[in-house]
Write an enzyme that holds these catalytic residues in place. Structure first.
Site, PDB file in Angstrom:
ATOM      1  N   GLU A 280       0.842  -1.192   0.000  1.00  0.00           N
ATOM      2  CA  GLU A 280       0.000   0.000   0.000  1.00  0.00           C
ATOM      3  C   GLU A 280       0.879   1.245   0.000  1.00  0.00           C
ATOM      4  OE1 GLU A 280      -2.879   0.159   3.151  1.00  0.00           O
ATOM      5  OE2 GLU A 280      -2.882   2.343   3.190  1.00  0.00           O
TER       6      GLU A 280
ATOM      7  N   GLU B 228      -2.927  11.604   3.148  1.00  0.00           N
ATOM      8  CA  GLU B 228      -3.943  11.488   4.176  1.00  0.00           C
ATOM      9  C   GLU B 228      -3.883  12.751   5.037  1.00  0.00           C
ATOM     10  OE1 GLU B 228      -4.676   6.981   5.382  1.00  0.00           O
ATOM     11  OE2 GLU B 228      -2.577   7.559   5.652  1.00  0.00           O
TER      12      GLU B 228
END
Length: 287
Positions: free
Chosen positions: A164, A169
């Site tokens: 990932e 974010e």
């Protein structure tokens, strides 16, 4: 792989068309340094129109996905109220309070989810092998919100061996901080490896271009053309656990609550929207 465990804590180690236009590039894309994207989403279309299913998957649910691995409180839907074009060249993903008394929104941690939102992916449709991905977006901010632009590997392995890359974010009550993180076989959740950078104002105030450059044995994170972290295999617990020499597809979502970033409070404003201006893949891949 329906979901993965979202990071509860990040270690910063910086010192170490209706929805999509695909550029004709052939199966292998363009050269890694090409100025022309081999796949792009520009989101032209009428207001209220959902993003094209030819290019985007819409994931649905919460309880069966164990709160998307993070005990999250939103139920992802395929409703235009949660993901649609705005008629001005943008895709808008919106977290909203669930209608009062709404049924059919089962949550992992409680009977019903108090919020709805959307999670879109390009799995099986477009992926980056080597090159860069650019996403120009305006991110929502507020306690209990976790908007994310990220990638998962297409190697067929179970997470975290799947690999990932979190491109961007913006967590909870840190409205000016952008986190970029990598997760793999021996470095995931709180052991995820990444860095962060500080914006001049809240991420919700302006569009920024969030970029990951994925080269052989090197991944670099940037915001508005300014690199802030680079990861190479020798920074991992074991170099053999480098899992990024593969196709990786893109995900866009706005999560609410969960272990990271915690629950919303009275200061959190809803609806809370991520507005995406474009997505562009440069280099080699599928699209």
């Amino acid at each position: 792989m329906k979901h993965h465990v979202r990071p509860a804590l990040m270690f910063a180690v910086g010192a170490l068309l209706a929805g999509c236009v695909s550029a004709p590039a052939g199966a292998g894309g363009r050269a890694p340094d090409s100025d022309e994207p081999f796949w792009q989403a520009e989101f032209g279309g009428a207001a209220g129109e959902r993003p094209s299913a030819e290019h985007w998957n819409t994931e649905i649910g919460n309880r069966d996905e164990e709160g998307w691995g993070n005990n999250e409180l939103q139920f992802y839907t395929d409703d235009a109220a949660n993901s649609a074009l705005d008629g001005s060249g943008h895709l808008v993903i919106t977290a909203r309070r669930a209608p009062e008394g709404a049924a059919g929104l089962p949550c992992h941690t409680q009977e019903a989810c108090p919020w709805t939102s959307a999670r879109l992916t390009t799995a099986g449709k477009a992926a980056l092998t080597h090159g860069r991905v650019e996403v120009r977006a305006k991110m929502p901010t507020g306690t209990g919100l976790l908007p994310a632009i990220w990638m998962l590997g297409d190697n067929g392995a179970q997470w975290p061996r799947q690999g990932e890359i979190d491109i961007s974010e913006v967590v909870g009550g840190e409205p000016r901080t952008v986190y970029g993180t990598a997760h793999g076989p021996t470095y995931y959740n709180e052991r995820g490896i990444g860095g962060s950078t500080t914006l001049p104002a809240d991420a919700s105030q302006a569009f920024h271009t969030y970029t990951v450059e994925k080269r052989p044995h090197r991944v670099t994170w940037s915001v508005d053309g300014k690199p802030y972290f680079t990861l190479t295999p020798n920074q991992l617990p074991a170099e053999r656990d480098w899992v990024f020499e593969q196709d990786m597809h893109l995900l866009l979502n706005v999560a609410v609550g969960g272990d990271w970033p915690g629950s919303p409070d009275d200061s959190t404003r809803f609806p809370a929207s991520m507005t995406i201006d474009y997505v562009r893949f440069y280099g080699t891949g599928r699209g």
